[in-house]
Design an enzyme around this catalytic site. Structure first.
Site, short mmCIF file in Angstrom:
data_model
loop_
_atom_site.label_atom_id
_atom_site.label_comp_id
_atom_site.label_asym_id
_atom_site.label_seq_id
_atom_site.Cartn_x
_atom_site.Cartn_y
_atom_site.Cartn_z
N ASN A 193 -5.80 -10.47 12.19
CA ASN A 193 -5.12 -10.08 10.96
C ASN A 193 -3.92 -10.99 10.66
O ASN A 193 -3.02 -10.62 9.91
CB ASN A 193 -4.67 -8.62 11.07
CG ASN A 193 -4.34 -8.00 9.71
OD1 ASN A 193 -4.90 -8.39 8.68
ND2 ASN A 193 -3.42 -7.05 9.68
N ALA A 194 -3.91 -12.19 11.28
CA ALA A 194 -2.86 -13.16 10.96
C ALA A 194 -2.92 -13.46 9.47
O ALA A 194 -4.00 -13.45 8.88
CB ALA A 194 -3.06 -14.43 11.78
N LYS A 203 0.81 -1.21 0.00
CA LYS A 203 0.00 0.00 0.00
C LYS A 203 0.85 1.27 0.00
O LYS A 203 0.36 2.36 -0.25
CB LYS A 203 -0.94 -0.01 1.21
CG LYS A 203 -1.84 -1.25 1.25
CD LYS A 203 -2.60 -1.35 -0.03
CE LYS A 203 -3.43 -2.61 -0.24
NZ LYS A 203 -3.44 -3.69 0.64
N ASP A 229 -4.68 -8.48 -4.81
CA ASP A 229 -4.74 -7.25 -4.00
C ASP A 229 -4.58 -5.95 -4.80
O ASP A 229 -5.21 -4.97 -4.44
CB ASP A 229 -3.64 -7.32 -2.94
CG ASP A 229 -3.85 -6.34 -1.79
OD1 ASP A 229 -5.01 -6.15 -1.37
OD2 ASP A 229 -2.87 -5.76 -1.32
N SER A 243 -10.79 -4.72 3.42
CA SER A 243 -10.23 -5.89 4.10
C SER A 243 -11.33 -6.67 4.83
O SER A 243 -12.15 -6.07 5.51
CB SER A 243 -9.21 -5.46 5.15
OG SER A 243 -8.15 -4.81 4.55
N CYS A 262 -13.81 -8.44 3.58
CA CYS A 262 -15.17 -8.44 2.98
C CYS A 262 -15.30 -9.42 1.82
O CYS A 262 -16.21 -9.29 1.00
CB CYS A 262 -15.55 -7.03 2.53
SG CYS A 262 -15.84 -5.91 3.90
N GLY A 263 -14.36 -10.37 1.71
CA GLY A 263 -14.54 -11.45 0.73
C GLY A 263 -13.73 -11.30 -0.54
O GLY A 263 -14.00 -12.00 -1.52
N LYS A 264 -12.70 -10.44 -0.52
CA LYS A 264 -11.92 -10.25 -1.75
C LYS A 264 -11.19 -11.53 -2.15
O LYS A 264 -11.34 -12.01 -3.27
CB LYS A 264 -10.94 -9.09 -1.56
CG LYS A 264 -10.09 -8.83 -2.80
CD LYS A 264 -9.73 -7.37 -2.99
CE LYS A 264 -8.85 -6.78 -1.91
NZ LYS A 264 -7.43 -7.01 -2.08
C1 SPV Z 1 -5.16 -4.93 3.21
O1 SPV Z 1 -5.27 -4.68 4.41
O2 SPV Z 1 -5.92 -4.46 2.36
C2 SPV Z 1 -4.08 -5.80 2.76
C3 SPV Z 1 -2.98 -6.08 3.66
O3 SPV Z 1 -4.09 -6.23 1.65
S1 SPV Z 1 -1.82 -4.80 3.76
O4 SPV Z 1 -0.64 -5.22 3.07
O5 SPV Z 1 -1.60 -4.59 5.16
O6 SPV Z 1 -2.39 -3.63 3.12
MN MN Z 2 -5.46 -5.09 0.42
#
Ligand code: SPV
Ligand code: MN
Length: 628
Positions: free
Chosen positions: A387-388, A233, A292, A273, A275-277
């Site tokens: 969030n594991a 991100k 992602d 996050s 929600c079923g992605k």
């Molecule tokens: C998310 O939270 O949308 C993720 C994990 O895909 S992270 O890399 O923390 O953004």
């Molecule tokens: Mn993500």
């Protein structure tokens, strides 16, 4: 400093072999960047990864040797823990560095650039003493294509470097061929001081700062993947700015290839996050192209997309053989996987919702764990963190799409937006056109945070599920989105899904977890113009007869008309309330394109008119107009 002087600084920290690997990169920007990082962070040595199998094996080995990862019983499986206060992306300490003469809207967390640089520089100073700085080169998007963005990361974490091997495409070779003209993204990460358990100690000095003027991301005193693997991100924020400048889209999308007879239809999907992605992307019998992040470009009038990454950093909670058979199988078979923040007992990984009983004690992110354990504040410590995660390369999956590395990307037939909406939207619907779809499903995407605990009825707007990462004013982002679709010759359909609709009168969910597969098949057939749909005030919905056939074909299930009527009933009050919330959200912002208010007003009018004719809660058979 001249190139020779810089190389001299670096030489003292490089073995001959590593020096040779670095010397092959003549691009002055790279040497400059690495030299600055070395002078600031003072690593004892530097490891340059050239993506060879020896180098990748060395990184894996070092992750184990340093104790950042530990082995599990199944060959190739390892686990890593982040500290108790470092279990997720941290919005509060993630900031844009904004120069004095520039402006970012106050909704974006920010700090004056010079001040922020001073702060983070102090935290990074000497942070790699006694450690090795690992330098990784990679490409975002398939290599050597219109989509490619070159990236590099300097990190002192072997776990981060190992994750990069699984999640991103190799870029060393591409970097040896650059001449200095290209635009790169850079990230500099240090986990900071580590405890005996190899966990960042100074979490109160955790900072993630994005210097968009230099395409650089700094991250310090954190290990959680979303904060430390700079290409997730963090680079997305840089990519959104670049995309906006150049007229393409950088999105928080999964991409699935849906088999439709002899054809494959590609659908992208944005979901907040949890929600079923991932479970949509991993539907059995279909193929996954992205989990992602995706880049979309207008190529010859078509929306073509690539996966920015080539792996999955997925949420493990509730992955079980019934709901997610494909992922479960991968997670329980030999192969290279990093588990993070799960429970470990006798070399076996455990997580909440895995479909089997968890041991009464083991080791987790809090240290020794046992049933009844509470943290400093007296709150129960769960066996595995919610969030594991697991990190795995897409190529390790039997359902990995054959076009993963296609340089031209894949043509998108449709884009799906889905949030956690207990009351309003029907399970699946299609926008009347690009603008209607992206405004009423994408820009209106909400996630309800109630979940039986917190304050009731708390809705959080999460535009296109990318709100946390939008690095330009929201209005600019939406204008670019609208224009992208308008400029296409063949426009993808836009769908809204809602996997979380509850009965009007009870807490009961109206859909089974696997029903999403039926919706996905329906969307593919709509893209292919095989099925008609019914026009309602909020969008085009499936016909009962079509779903009945699809439920039989896809899930071998009967689909009673009474289920359809409950699921696809248009709930006027809930939809009107949603429009009010969304309108309020946008009214408080500046520079929002007029299309947003127009689409909302039109939707409102259609709902009110339907209410006058049919009442508050409208059975789908009241709507007679069908469209192909
Ligand atoms: C998310 O939270 O949308 C993720 C994990 O895909 S992270 O890399 O923390 O953004
Ligand atoms: Mn993500």
């Amino acid at each position: 400093m001249s190139r020779e002087e810089k190389l001299k600084v670096l030489k003292s920290k490089l073995s001959l072999n590593n020096y040779q690997k670095l010397s092959a990169i003549s691009n002055p920007k790279i040497i400059d960047y690495i030299t600055k990082a070395v002078i600031l962070c003072e690593p004892e040595s530097i490891f340059i990864c050239d993506d060879s199998s020896q180098d990748l094996a060395y990184i894996r080995e070092m992750a184990l040797k340093t104790g950042e990862e530990k082995p599990l019983n199944i060959p190739g499986h390892t686990y890593h823990f982040d500290g108790p206060k470092d279990q997720a992306r941290d919005r509060k300490v993630t900031k844009f560095l904004v120069p004095k003469d520039d402006y970012l809207p106050p909704s974006l967390n920010q700090i004056e650039r010079e001040e922020g640089l001073r702060e983070i520089t102090e935290f990074l100073r000497g942070s790699m003493r006694d450690k090795t700085m690992i330098v990784r080169f990679l490409t975002l998007g398939s290599a050597d294509s219109e989509f490619t963005i070159l990236c590099m990361e300097c990190t002192d974490s072997w776990y981060v470097a190992h994750s990069v091997s699984l999640l991103y495409r190799p870029g060393y070779k591409a970097f040896t061929q650059t001449n200095g003209e290209e635009e790169f993204f850079y990230t500099l990460h240090s986990a900071g001081r580590l405890s005996q358990d190899m966990v960042s100690i100074d979490v109160e000095k955790k900072r993630i700062y994005i210097d968009y003027t230099q395409n650089t991301v700094y991250s310090v005193n954190t290990q959680y993947g979303g904060n430390s693997i700079g290409f997730k991100k963090l680079a997305l924020r840089l990519a959104i700015r670049k995309a906006h400048r150049e007229g393409w889209l950088a999105e928080h999308f999964m991409i699935i290839g849906v088999n439709n007879g002899s054809e494959k239809i590609y659908l992208a999907g944005a979901f907040p996050s949890g929600c079923g992605k991932t479970s949509t992307a991993m539907l059995p019998g279909e193929s996954i192209l992205a989990d992602d992040l995706a880049y979309l470009r207008n190529i010859g009038g078509r929306a073509r997309a690539v996966n920015v990454e080539c792996g999955i950093f997925g949420i493990i909670q509730n992955v079980n053989p019934q709901d997610d058979p494909l992922i479960y199988k991968v997670l329980t078979s030999p192969g290279e996987i990093i588990f993070s923040n799960i429970l470990v007992s006798n070399g076996e990984p455990y997580w909440i919702g895995m479909g089997k009983e968890l041991p009464s004690h083991g080791i987790n992110y809090s240290g020794n764990w046992y049933i009844g354990k509470v943290d400093e504040e007296g709150n129960p410590v769960p066996p595995s963190h919610k969030n594991a995660r697991y990190t795995v390369a897409l190529k390790a999956l039997e359902n990995c799409d054959e076009n993963l590395d296609n340089r031209k990307g894949v043509e998108l037939g449709g884009i799906i937006f889905g949030g956690r909406d207990y009351q309003g939207y029907v399970p699946v619907q299609e926008g009347f056109d690009w603008v209607h779809g992206i405004i009423s499903y994408g820009a209106s995407l909400e996630t309800e945070t109630t979940f039986a605990v917190l304050e009731e009825g708390k809705f959080e707007i999460n535009i296109m599920s990318i709100q946390d990462f939008i690095s330009i004013p929201l209005g600019e982002y939406l204008k670019n989105y609208i224009k992208f679709g308008k400029d296409l010759k063949k426009v993808p359909k836009v769908f809204g899904v809602n996997y979380f609709l509850k009965d009007l009168h009870s807490e009961e969910f109206l859909n089974g977890k696997l029903d999403k597969h039926v919706w996905v098949k329906w969307m593919a057939k709509r893209v292919n113009k095989e099925l008609k749909a019914i026009k309602t005030p909020t969008g085009l919905i499936p016909k009962y007869e079509d779903l009945k056939i699809l439920f039989r074909e896809v899930l071998n299930k009967d689909y009673p008309l009474s289920d359809y009527n409950k699921q696809f009933m248009i709930r006027v009050p809930e939809n009107l309330a949603k429009i009010k919330r969304v309108r309020k959200f946008y009214e408080d912002l500046e520079g929002i394109p007029y299309e947003v208010f127009k689409v909302l007003a039109e939707q409102e009018t259609r709902l009110i008119e339907a209410e006058e004719s049919f009442g508050n809660y409208i059975n789908p058979d009241c709507f007679k107009e069908e469209v192909l």
